[in-house]
Design a protein around this motif. Structure first.
Motif, PDB file in Angstrom:
ATOM      1  N   ILE A  88       3.455   1.828 -19.072  1.00 55.13           N
ATOM      2  CA  ILE A  88       3.376   2.442 -17.750  1.00 55.13           C
ATOM      3  C   ILE A  88       4.313   1.704 -16.811  1.00 55.13           C
ATOM      4  O   ILE A  88       4.383   0.468 -16.816  1.00 55.13           O
ATOM      5  N   VAL A  89       5.080   2.472 -16.015  1.00 53.99           N
ATOM      6  CA  VAL A  89       5.968   1.884 -15.016  1.00 53.99           C
ATOM      7  C   VAL A  89       5.593   2.499 -13.671  1.00 53.99           C
ATOM      8  O   VAL A  89       5.948   3.638 -13.382  1.00 53.99           O
ATOM      9  N   PRO A  90       4.845   1.777 -12.848  1.00 53.64           N
ATOM     10  CA  PRO A  90       4.287   2.354 -11.612  1.00 53.64           C
ATOM     11  C   PRO A  90       5.333   2.934 -10.660  1.00 53.64           C
ATOM     12  O   PRO A  90       5.028   3.844  -9.900  1.00 53.64           O
ATOM     13  N   ASN A  91       6.567   2.382 -10.672  1.00 58.72           N
ATOM     14  CA  ASN A  91       7.566   2.878  -9.730  1.00 58.72           C
ATOM     15  C   ASN A  91       8.373   4.055 -10.284  1.00 58.72           C
ATOM     16  O   ASN A  91       9.335   4.490  -9.673  1.00 58.72           O
ATOM     17  N   HIS A  92       7.973   4.580 -11.440  1.00 55.58           N
ATOM     18  CA  HIS A  92       8.656   5.732 -12.005  1.00 55.58           C
ATOM     19  C   HIS A  92       7.889   7.007 -11.659  1.00 55.58           C
ATOM     20  O   HIS A  92       6.792   7.240 -12.154  1.00 55.58           O
ATOM     21  N   MET A  93       8.468   7.817 -10.796  1.00 55.06           N
ATOM     22  CA  MET A  93       7.917   9.140 -10.506  1.00 55.06           C
ATOM     23  C   MET A  93       9.078  10.113 -10.420  1.00 55.06           C
ATOM     24  O   MET A  93      10.208   9.732 -10.088  1.00 55.06           O
ATOM     25  N   ALA A  94       8.815  11.374 -10.713  1.00 54.46           N
ATOM     26  CA  ALA A  94       9.864  12.384 -10.705  1.00 54.46           C
ATOM     27  C   ALA A  94      10.105  12.889  -9.284  1.00 54.46           C
ATOM     28  O   ALA A  94       9.160  13.120  -8.531  1.00 54.46           O
ATOM     29  N   TYR A  95      11.396  13.071  -8.940  1.00 55.86           N
ATOM     30  CA  TYR A  95      11.734  13.733  -7.684  1.00 55.86           C
ATOM     31  C   TYR A  95      11.671  15.220  -7.963  1.00 55.86           C
ATOM     32  O   TYR A  95      12.676  15.873  -8.252  1.00 55.86           O
ATOM     33  N   ASP A  96      10.456  15.749  -7.918  1.00 59.14           N
ATOM     34  CA  ASP A  96      10.197  17.101  -8.389  1.00 59.14           C
ATOM     35  C   ASP A  96       9.171  17.759  -7.471  1.00 59.14           C
ATOM     36  O   ASP A  96       8.308  17.089  -6.902  1.00 59.14           O
ATOM     37  N   SER A  97       9.275  19.088  -7.355  1.00 59.03           N
ATOM     38  CA  SER A  97       8.343  19.816  -6.492  1.00 59.03           C
ATOM     39  C   SER A  97       6.908  19.715  -6.978  1.00 59.03           C
ATOM     40  O   SER A  97       5.968  19.906  -6.199  1.00 59.03           O
ATOM     41  N   ALA A  98       6.716  19.423  -8.252  1.00 56.43           N
ATOM     42  CA  ALA A  98       5.364  19.274  -8.793  1.00 56.43           C
ATOM     43  C   ALA A  98       4.733  17.944  -8.390  1.00 56.43           C
ATOM     44  O   ALA A  98       3.532  17.754  -8.579  1.00 56.43           O
ATOM     45  N   ASN A  99       5.522  17.049  -7.841  1.00 56.35           N
ATOM     46  CA  ASN A  99       5.011  15.767  -7.361  1.00 56.35           C
ATOM     47  C   ASN A  99       4.413  15.977  -5.971  1.00 56.35           C
ATOM     48  O   ASN A  99       5.081  15.832  -4.950  1.00 56.35           O
ATOM     49  N   ARG A 100       3.132  16.323  -5.930  1.00 54.89           N
ATOM     50  CA  ARG A 100       2.511  16.710  -4.664  1.00 54.89           C
ATOM     51  C   ARG A 100       2.415  15.542  -3.684  1.00 54.89           C
ATOM     52  O   ARG A 100       2.409  15.754  -2.456  1.00 54.89           O
ATOM     53  N   TRP A 101       2.341  14.306  -4.179  1.00 53.69           N
ATOM     54  CA  TRP A 101       2.317  13.157  -3.267  1.00 53.69           C
ATOM     55  C   TRP A 101       3.630  13.072  -2.489  1.00 53.69           C
ATOM     56  O   TRP A 101       3.636  12.920  -1.277  1.00 53.69           O
ATOM     57  N   LEU A 102       4.738  13.172  -3.228  1.00 52.36           N
ATOM     58  CA  LEU A 102       6.046  13.097  -2.593  1.00 52.36           C
ATOM     59  C   LEU A 102       6.260  14.268  -1.646  1.00 52.36           C
ATOM     60  O   LEU A 102       6.761  14.097  -0.530  1.00 52.36           O
ATOM     61  N   MET A 103       5.895  15.480  -2.077  1.00 54.22           N
ATOM     62  CA  MET A 103       6.080  16.648  -1.231  1.00 54.22           C
ATOM     63  C   MET A 103       5.265  16.533   0.055  1.00 54.22           C
ATOM     64  O   MET A 103       5.717  16.948   1.127  1.00 54.22           O
TER      65      MET A 103
END
Length: 255
Positions: A88-103
């Motif tokens: 697991i790499v906590p700082n790896h997230m997708a820059y994607d519309s499905a990423n509701r936290w980021l959106m």
């Protein structure tokens, strides 16, 4: 504390999910493996082949199998006294519309419930823009992308979004006034300034003015309230749909 003696890394994919891994547990035992070393298993971008492009770290990736299949795999390992080592790499997230936290952060800024989940360098050099976040999404110069029709503004029940191919970025509620005042004078002549629909539209515009002064849950509640009012008005009156959203593509019409 468990100390692995020998690990075997499994790269989980849609083609090699929990059920398939469960079939090789005895093989791993024969090899002398003490712990299964699992690639990221949380919900990732659709079609991910590595799992590091996470969109929701609170869910098991459904492309890898059901929760029941995951539990069965874990049970098989436990029955053989094998451990599970999770990559697991906590700082790896997708820059994607499905990423509701980021959106949510892009839409609500510092008022987002998820703002503390990210390490954000706010771009405060833009005066009066409430420290916007720069969004890297274009594959070419802005002008060329715009002329080619690659950047589209769309609207549906969820609100206004800027769309670039599969990426769908929500607009901050403060931006809505720009589109609601488009052809506002023309609409006033068509309906009359005392028409109930026009009065409701003015009420929405008035509500938008209070949004920058709100924070936390108050802002989020006001956002949902205004979106609901606007969507009802959009569905009920063709004049509003044509006049106020003339430059916006209805996602329902393009799907």
């Amino acid at each position: 504390m468990r100390i692995p003696q020998a690990t075997y890394r499994i790269q989980f994919t849609a083609d090699f999910g929990f059920d398939v891994a469960n079939q090789i547990v005895d093989y791993l035992i024969d090899l002398g493996i003490s712990d299964l070393y699992a690639s990221p298993i949380f919900k990732a971008r659709a079609g991910s082949t590595h799992g590091y492009d996470v969109v929701d770290p609170t869910q098991i990736n459904p492309e890898l199998g059901t929760e029941a299949a995951f539990e069965q795999l874990v049970q098989s390992l436990q029955q053989r006294q094998m451990g599970w080592l999770q990559d697991i790499v906590p700082n790896h997230m997708a820059y994607d519309s499905a990423n509701r936290w980021l959106m949510d952060v892009l839409e609500n800024g510092p008022a987002s419930n998820y703002v503390n989940y990210f390490d954000i360098a706010w771009n405060s050099r833009f005066d009066g823009n409430h420290q916007p976040i720069l969004v890297p999404l274009l594959g070419n110069f802005y002008g060329e992308c715009l002329e080619n029709g690659e950047i589209q503004l769309r609207y549906d029940q969820a609100g206004l979004t800027v769309n670039y191919y599969s990426l769908c970025i929500p607009l901050r509620l403060e931006s809505y006034a720009t589109f609601l005042t488009h052809n506002l004078g023309k609409l006033a002549k068509q309906l009359g300034r005392k028409h109930p629909v026009f009065v409701r539209l003015l009420g929405i515009l008035y509500s938008l003015k209070s949004v920058p002064d709100l924070s936390g849950q108050q802002r989020l509640d006001q956002t949902e309230f205004v979106k609901g009012l606007l969507w009802d008005l959009y569905l009920e009156n063709q004049d509003v749909k044509v006049s106020q959203m003339l430059r916006v593509t209805d996602r329902h019409q393009t799907s």
